[in-house]
Design a protein around this motif. Sequence first.
Motif, short mmCIF file in Angstrom:
data_model
loop_
_atom_site.label_atom_id
_atom_site.label_comp_id
_atom_site.label_asym_id
_atom_site.label_seq_id
_atom_site.Cartn_x
_atom_site.Cartn_y
_atom_site.Cartn_z
N ALA A 1 0.83 -1.20 0.00
CA ALA A 1 0.00 0.00 0.00
C ALA A 1 0.87 1.25 0.00
CB ALA A 1 -0.93 0.00 1.21
N CYS B 1 2.24 1.67 -3.49
CA CYS B 1 1.19 2.15 -4.38
C CYS B 1 1.03 3.66 -4.25
CB CYS B 1 -0.14 1.46 -4.05
SG CYS B 1 -0.31 -0.19 -4.73
N CYS B 2 0.96 4.12 -3.01
CA CYS B 2 0.77 5.55 -2.78
C CYS B 2 1.96 6.33 -3.30
CB CYS B 2 0.56 5.82 -1.29
SG CYS B 2 -1.02 5.23 -0.68
N LEU C 1 -6.62 -2.62 -1.34
CA LEU C 1 -6.20 -1.28 -1.70
C LEU C 1 -7.26 -0.25 -1.33
CD1 LEU C 1 -4.39 0.78 -3.22
CD2 LEU C 1 -5.73 0.24 -5.25
N THR D 1 -7.04 1.59 1.97
CA THR D 1 -5.90 2.42 2.32
C THR D 1 -6.26 3.90 2.22
OG1 THR D 1 -5.03 2.45 0.06
CG2 THR D 1 -4.30 0.66 1.49
N ALA E 1 -6.02 5.59 -1.51
CA ALA E 1 -6.38 4.75 -2.65
C ALA E 1 -6.85 5.59 -3.83
CB ALA E 1 -7.48 3.77 -2.24
#
Length: 219
Positions: free
Chosen positions: A119, A122-123, A165, A168, A171
């Motif tokens: 996560a 991803c961010c 996801l 989070t 997201a």
Amino acid sequence: PQQSLLQALSLLRSDDWEVKEKGLASIKHLAGSHSEVLLPRLRDICLAVTSEVTNLWSKVSYMAIVTLGEFFATLKQDMDSEVDEMVRVILRMLRNSPEFVEKAASQTLGIMVENHALARLCCCCSFSLCPSVCSPLARSCHVQVQKCAAELLLSLLEKIGVTELAGTARAGRLAHAAGTLALDRHKDTRHYGQEMVKMLLNHQEGKILLERSVPARDL
């Protein structure tokens, strides 16, 4: 091992590129064989190694990148707090770098995907790609950087899953990035973005994220 670490860190302060390379190689070896020695000073060590990623001597840059890869492979979750800045620095090396440096950068990013807080990655990656929030440097990313970051984001989304996801905090940023990438003018980058959009649309949570983050005309 403790003495070896102190010596290696002192080598990094040298102005001689060969000495720096030797220091990085020593730290990489310690990460693989005595990783516990690094933990008490992990933040400082990571800063020292990361600062060499952008070294103008390509051999030093290469060794710093592969050393970070070793960190992520062996220290795993202990490295989670260091991920954000490292992703940005390593992505930067995918433009205007020798081929062997670019290859090392891609491999290290792959190791990150396999071993770390997805996560967070991803961010971080979506932040780098999202035009409305990224820095001027990120907005002017080389095509190769955009492509690699988009591929990394897709791998992360496949690994973490849309449902996880969606829970989070940021997201929406990834959904925005996916929608933007799906319209990119470069074929490969656009492909990765479109695949992310398809994944999001196949889940109710993902569909809601897209509707909130991407104009309806672009879906």
